[in-house]
Design an enzyme around this catalytic site. Structure first.
Site, short mmCIF file in Angstrom:
data_model
loop_
_atom_site.label_atom_id
_atom_site.label_comp_id
_atom_site.label_asym_id
_atom_site.label_seq_id
_atom_site.Cartn_x
_atom_site.Cartn_y
_atom_site.Cartn_z
CB THR A 13 -0.76 0.05 1.24
OG1 THR A 13 -1.53 -1.23 1.29
CG2 THR A 13 -1.99 1.25 1.20
CB VAL A 14 3.41 2.52 2.34
CG1 VAL A 14 4.15 3.60 2.44
CG2 VAL A 14 2.31 2.47 3.51
NE ARG A 45 5.55 -11.45 0.48
CZ ARG A 45 5.36 -11.10 1.71
NH1 ARG A 45 6.19 -11.57 2.75
NH2 ARG A 45 4.48 -10.26 2.20
CE LYS A 105 3.69 0.95 12.72
NZ LYS A 105 2.98 1.25 11.69
CD GLU A 129 7.58 13.50 9.67
OE1 GLU A 129 8.57 14.33 9.92
OE2 GLU A 129 6.76 13.31 10.60
CD GLU A 190 -3.04 -4.85 9.90
OE1 GLU A 190 -2.86 -6.01 8.94
OE2 GLU A 190 -2.62 -3.70 9.37
CE LYS A 205 2.13 4.54 14.69
NZ LYS A 205 0.70 4.20 14.30
N GLY A 306 -2.38 5.28 5.72
CA GLY A 306 -2.88 4.85 4.28
C GLY A 306 -2.04 5.26 3.38
#
Ligand code: HSE
Length: 440
Positions: A13-14, A45, A105, A129, A190, A205, A306
């Site tokens: 996703t990221v 993968r 994180k 960040e 999840e 975090k 997201g």
């Protein structure tokens, strides 16, 4: 100038968001960075899926070590998640003289000190960040924007999944299990939501922010962590009647115990006055409130997860690294805000020494003298009462909830008082204790 070459480890996703935003905004990004930023290599993968996302000029491989070992790559972006494989890859990238950008994180909370020391030694940057509060530039704010200040405290809603669940529980009056199931069906939570709902993700975090705010090593292992899985709908209702909202907060602040300086580092459900801005952060949004001596209070709000919000943070790091790649390492912003030889060892306080106000719900037999017993026990422990709410029992009921809000006190005094309250004949259940922060 030739574009700087980036290798992505993972294109989920990221990663896909990072590729897309870099493509879409490439001209503005080039004008800001001073040169182009090009994703030249991707390890994935699922090669077919990866090829469907990136352009024909990008090399797609299934071995992430091929990326970190490639002489063509200047910056490695780690988006794999987890601990051990990313640790190995990041340390190897650093050893190969590459800069690293990571959104991980968990990796930094567990291995950050080792990774930053290796990067320092090698003269490369590790930027992160995206690891805290997704698209909200809180690392930049703490490390650079607030650099004139003595930071006193950081308190944040830094897990969107739990904030979504708490918002739904409050608005719809539903219990935790029902909302969790809905959140999973909607894809907010999840399939294994343990890290989110038990506060571990927030603690990862928080440990990173605490280090940057106070110039101490990353100390995730010392954080006190409580999640929301045992939070009851009834407490959300009572809190609301008393003018509070319950949020899963990560809190870190300077404190003292027996005259000695320390740092509080804790994640737990927290009552916040409903009229505070941060109490009105709803759904999956994140927010971080920072108190600092010169600027006062500042609040940072936005999407904590997201595809493109997180990509926004990853690319901000890529631009920073691109601008500073040719600069003498000693002139760069230190990884953890303070120069590495200026970090301090102020201890993280044990939970018994923290100071907070408390919401206590005591389920009692509705009989003569119970309230007097409760108030006497609290007075004996030196705990001052701020408010009391007693629910009227129904017609045939002989039990009732008494809710007590205390003024600020030390946690160990509350532990002692709760033990005495639970020993009363009129009290048949465990006392519900939720910490309360005025955040003023
Ligand atoms: N699982 C996190 C959250 C997002 O729910 O906020 C990534 O940090």
């Amino acid at each position: 100038m030739k574009p700087i070459k980036v290798g992505l480890l993972g294109i989920g996703t990221v990663g896909a968001g990072t590729y897309n935003v870099l493509q879409r905004n490439q001209e503005d990004i080039r004008r800001r960075a001073g040169r182009g930023i090009e994703i030249a290599m991707v390890a994935a993968r699922n090669l077919e899926r990866a090829r469907g996302i990136v352009g024909a000029d990008c090399v797609v491989v299934d071995d992430p070590f091929a990326v970190v070992d490639s002489p063509d790559i200047d910056i490695v972006v780690e988006l794999i998640g987890g601990y051990e494989l990313p640790r190995e890859l990041v340390l190897r990238a650093i050893a190969n003289g590459k800069h690293v950008v990571t959104a991980n994180k968990a990796l930094l909370a567990q291995h950050g000190n080792e990774i930053f020391a290796a990067a320092q030694e090698k003269g490369v940057m590790v930027a992160f960040e995206a690891a805290v509060a997704g698209g909200v530039p809180i690392i930049k704010a703490l490390r650079e924007g607030l650099t004139a200040n003595r930071i006193e405290s950081v308190a944040g809603i830094i897990n969107g999944t739990t904030n979504f669940i708490l918002s739904e529980m409050r608005e719809k009056g539903l219990d935790f299990a029902t909302v969790l199931k809905q959140a999973q069906e909607l894809g907010y939570a999840e399939a294994d939501p343990t890290f989110d709902i038990e506060g571990v993700d927030a603690a990862h975090k928080l440990a990173i922010m605490s280090s940057i705010a106070f110039g101490i090593p990353v100390q995730f292992e010392k954080a006190h962590i409580e999640g929301i899985s045992t939070l009851q709908a009834v407490d959300i209702r009572y809190a609301e009647q008393l003018g509070y909202r319950i949020k899963l907060l990560g809190i870190t602040r300077r404190a003292q115990a027996d005259g000695v300086d320390g740092i509080e580092l804790r994640v737990h459900p927290t009552l916040i006055p409903a009229n505070r801005l941060i109490a009105n952060v709803e759904g999956a949004m994140n927010a971080v409130l920072v108190h600092a001596d010169a600027v006062g209070s500042t609040l940072y709000y936005g999407k904590g997860a997201g595809s493109e919000p997180t990509a926004s943070a990853v690319i901000a790091d890529l631009v920073d690294v691109t601008r500073l790649a040719t600069v003498d390492p000693y002139c760069r912003v230190p990884h953890l805000a303070f120069q590495p030889n200026e970090m301090t060892d102020v201890p993280v306080l044990p939970m018994s020494e923290i100071r907070s106000s408390y919401y206590l719900r005591v389920y009692v037999k509705d009989q003569l003298g119970v309230m007097a017993d409760l108030t006497r026990i609290l007075a004996d422990a030196g705990i001052s009462i701020d408010a009391v709410l007693q629910k009227e029992p129904g017609e045939l009921q002989t039990r009732t909830d008494i809710i007590i809000i205390t003024h600020q006190t030390r946690e160990k005094f509350v532990d002692a008082a709760i033990a005495r309250i639970e020993a009363l004949e009129a009290v048949e259940r465990k006392v519900t204790r939720i910490r309360l922060e005025s955040l003023s």
